[in-house]
Design an enzyme around this catalytic site. Sequence first.
Site, PDB file in Angstrom:
ATOM      1  N   LYS A  66     -11.014   6.091  -3.632  1.00  0.00           N
ATOM      2  CA  LYS A  66     -10.182   6.555  -4.934  1.00  0.00           C
ATOM      3  C   LYS A  66     -11.206   7.436  -5.760  1.00  0.00           C
ATOM      4  O   LYS A  66     -12.517   6.851  -5.713  1.00  0.00           O
ATOM      5  CB  LYS A  66      -9.496   5.378  -5.725  1.00  0.00           C
ATOM      6  CG  LYS A  66      -8.791   4.559  -5.233  1.00  0.00           C
ATOM      7  CD  LYS A  66      -8.356   3.662  -6.227  1.00  0.00           C
ATOM      8  CE  LYS A  66      -7.392   2.503  -5.809  1.00  0.00           C
ATOM      9  NZ  LYS A  66      -5.985   3.215  -5.647  1.00  0.00           N
ATOM     10  N   ARG A 104       1.062  -2.603   0.356  1.00  0.00           N
ATOM     11  CA  ARG A 104       2.119  -2.755   1.262  1.00  0.00           C
ATOM     12  C   ARG A 104       1.785  -3.699   2.627  1.00  0.00           C
ATOM     13  O   ARG A 104       2.432  -4.322   3.193  1.00  0.00           O
ATOM     14  CB  ARG A 104       2.781  -1.658   1.574  1.00  0.00           C
ATOM     15  CG  ARG A 104       2.033  -0.620   2.212  1.00  0.00           C
ATOM     16  CD  ARG A 104       2.710   0.790   1.990  1.00  0.00           C
ATOM     17  NE  ARG A 104       2.275   1.532   0.948  1.00  0.00           N
ATOM     18  CZ  ARG A 104       3.016   2.858   0.342  1.00  0.00           C
ATOM     19  NH1 ARG A 104       3.656   3.502   1.355  1.00  0.00           N
ATOM     20  NH2 ARG A 104       2.381   3.164  -0.809  1.00  0.00           N
TER      21      ARG A 104
END
Length: 493
Positions: free
Chosen positions: A269, A345
């Site tokens: 990130k 996920r």
Amino acid sequence: MKISLSPATPEAWSGSVLALGIPENDPQGLVAAMEQRFSLQLSDWLKQKPFSGKPGDCVSLPLLRSDCTALVLVGLGEASSVDRDRLRLAAAAAARAAQGQGGTLGLLLPWSSDTPEEDAAAAAEAVRLALYSDERFRSKPEPSPKPDQLELLGSLPGGLSHGLEAVHPVCAGVELARELVAAPPNSVTPAELARTASHLAHEHGLELTILERSDCEERGMGSFLSVCQGSDMDPKFIHLTYRPNDAASKRLVLVGKGLTFDSGGYNLKVGAAQIDMMKFDMGGSAAVFGAMRAIAELRPAGVEVHMLVASCENMINGSAVHPGDIVTASNGTTIEINNTDAEGRLTLADALVYACKLKPDAIVDLATLTGACVIALGDEIAGLWSGDDSLSSQLEMAAQAAGEGLWRMPLHSPYRKGLKSLLADMKNTGPRPGGSITAALFLKEFVDAGIPWAHIDIAGTVWSDKGRGLDPSGATGYGVRTLVNWITNQANT
């Protein structure tokens, strides 16, 4: 905070702070009544203030030589437009105006004659949640005085006090969720979440199973375990269970994303990705922890509730998962990891497989899953994906009753082709357009056909920089009240 009903009128009530909801044009003449009671030129004073009874208007007037220390007036807008959400906002505004004062807050709002219990509970929740503050990490805490008692005034049925008993457990659940989300990642780790689960189990008679890394390996949870390869923190797969005193006619499963810190892995990130805020990537787990905290105390009959959290960190070291690695989930599905920053996920996949083995009547997962959902719905509305119309309606009704924004989004099956991999059964991300939809479609692959399932993306709603409504700035505790409403509604059907 003690919450009670008071038969006193605003003309006769005595306490620390008297707060009144005032519609536009003041049809009940409350301002005139307060002028007479406190010998004030209140109308003239209000003309000098930005107060006309519109929503958002709020003024506080210190009182001298009176049995009350302050008078708070909160605008409600047109009388015909006052609904429960507006009552919540007014109650929260009144609570904030009373901050700095101890003692008792008396609150008068125009309760609905059809649903007085629901209105009163909503207002009481709003007051307690609006007064929440977190001083845990200050070397010298500076807590502001706040009311320690709330008295609800007006024409409320005497038996309504029983209905207010749910306010404290629900608010305690929201506050737990806020504390978990707000705490830094060196404080809330996978091990700390496991300890929190152990504490809830001990205090409230819940059942607890914690799977360690080796247990997850035995169960073939390669998708979950791939995420934590780069972390020195051991993963924890947490299974907390509430069983009712009577026989359960329904079994519900809550699944929460539990990334206590997300660096993004090798897809690091950077820039505007807010790596410094990735402590809140466990907001889904915080919501289900908070819901279980409330349910354990409310003890709804006839419904069994399971909470699952696959908790870990997504970090980088020589063992971290690479972009392009292929892993195998516990249902045998192979996944090509084309983006290590789409890790939530991967953890949810094995949790959903585990959930299906419990043979539930419904599964609901909550996750801070996609930035795409924030772009679509902003920071006040969570996204809902489900192929089951009945479950979707139940959750939408529960959220509406809780005053939490929730909007059903399309689970558009043709987008599934975006997850196609040349080598594995599927990739973990698809094209950027429709990213929140393909994320939901990815999760759907791990839910057995025939089991009602819903996915709620809370990426935008878990945190508020400036505060809004019932929420101070910081962690919101979003989702707890919606889940509690949904579960208790299921218990009643």
